[in-house]
Scaffold this motif. Structure first.
Motif, PDB file in Angstrom:
ATOM      1  N   PRO A   8      31.144  28.528  37.135  1.00  0.00           N
ATOM      2  CA  PRO A   8      32.364  29.277  36.867  1.00  0.00           C
ATOM      3  C   PRO A   8      33.548  28.307  36.754  1.00  0.00           C
ATOM      4  N   ALA A   9      34.082  28.162  35.561  1.00  0.00           N
ATOM      5  CA  ALA A   9      35.154  27.194  35.346  1.00  0.00           C
ATOM      6  C   ALA A   9      36.217  27.673  34.370  1.00  0.00           C
ATOM      7  N   TRP A  10      36.031  28.845  33.790  1.00  0.00           N
ATOM      8  CA  TRP A  10      36.929  29.330  32.742  1.00  0.00           C
ATOM      9  C   TRP A  10      37.836  30.420  33.316  1.00  0.00           C
ATOM     10  N   PRO A  11      39.142  30.119  33.494  1.00  0.00           N
ATOM     11  CA  PRO A  11      40.044  31.104  34.095  1.00  0.00           C
ATOM     12  C   PRO A  11      40.450  32.216  33.122  1.00  0.00           C
ATOM     13  N   ALA A  12      40.405  33.433  33.615  1.00  0.00           N
ATOM     14  CA  ALA A  12      40.909  34.600  32.878  1.00  0.00           C
ATOM     15  C   ALA A  12      40.945  35.782  33.838  1.00  0.00           C
ATOM     16  N   HIS A  13      41.934  36.613  33.698  1.00  0.00           N
ATOM     17  CA  HIS A  13      42.033  37.845  34.482  1.00  0.00           C
ATOM     18  C   HIS A  13      42.001  37.602  35.995  1.00  0.00           C
ATOM     19  N   GLY A  14      42.582  36.493  36.432  1.00  0.00           N
ATOM     20  CA  GLY A  14      42.688  36.209  37.856  1.00  0.00           C
ATOM     21  C   GLY A  14      41.415  35.733  38.528  1.00  0.00           C
ATOM     22  N   MET A  15      40.433  35.306  37.746  1.00  0.00           N
ATOM     23  CA  MET A  15      39.193  34.767  38.326  1.00  0.00           C
ATOM     24  C   MET A  15      38.612  33.717  37.393  1.00  0.00           C
ATOM     25  N   LEU A  16      37.531  33.096  37.831  1.00  0.00           N
ATOM     26  CA  LEU A  16      36.829  32.121  37.001  1.00  0.00           C
ATOM     27  C   LEU A  16      35.584  32.776  36.412  1.00  0.00           C
ATOM     28  N   ASP A  46      27.599  34.705  20.948  1.00  0.00           N
ATOM     29  CA  ASP A  46      26.473  33.834  21.285  1.00  0.00           C
ATOM     30  C   ASP A  46      26.298  33.647  22.789  1.00  0.00           C
ATOM     31  N   HIS A  47      27.128  34.327  23.582  1.00  0.00           N
ATOM     32  CA  HIS A  47      27.051  34.208  25.040  1.00  0.00           C
ATOM     33  C   HIS A  47      27.647  35.450  25.700  1.00  0.00           C
ATOM     34  N   TYR A  48      27.338  35.596  26.965  1.00  0.00           N
ATOM     35  CA  TYR A  48      27.990  36.597  27.807  1.00  0.00           C
ATOM     36  C   TYR A  48      28.954  35.871  28.728  1.00  0.00           C
ATOM     37  N   ASP A  49      30.123  36.456  28.924  1.00  0.00           N
ATOM     38  CA  ASP A  49      31.063  35.982  29.935  1.00  0.00           C
ATOM     39  C   ASP A  49      30.769  36.747  31.213  1.00  0.00           C
TER      40      ASP A  49
END
Length: 91
Positions: A8-16, A46-49
């Motif tokens: 988990p390294a991608w910040p969005a919506h107050g979380m990673l 091509d992926h799920y977040d």
């Protein structure tokens, strides 16, 4: 056939967030996501977040943890990677 997850390294919506991909087929990826309760809206061509709180659970369910670089390398090698310039967003 492997489902991969990066840290988990991608910040969005107050979380990673992590990315969940297959190095073989989108069918495999969708089946894994469905079996683990990941909503279809989390799919991004091509992926799920997936949120950081799900990372360990998805690894326990069979996703292989890899670095972000390794995930992209294997996604590209699979032929499933969608380049940023080819992504069309709905507004």
């Amino acid at each position: 056939m492997t489902v991969l997850i990066d840290p988990p390294a991608w910040p969005a919506h107050g979380m990673l967030w992590s990315h969940l991909v297959s190095d073989d087929s989108l069918d495999e990826l969708h089946a894994f996501a469905e079996a683990n309760g990941i909503a279809p809206r989390a799919f991004d061509l091509d992926h799920y977040d997936v949120p950081d709180r799900r990372h360990d659970e998805l690894v326990a369910a069979g996703a292989t943890p890899v670095s972000g670089k390794e995930l992209v390398r294997r996604l590209r090698a699979s032929g499933l990677r969608i380049k940023a310039r080819d992504r069309v967003r709905k507004h």
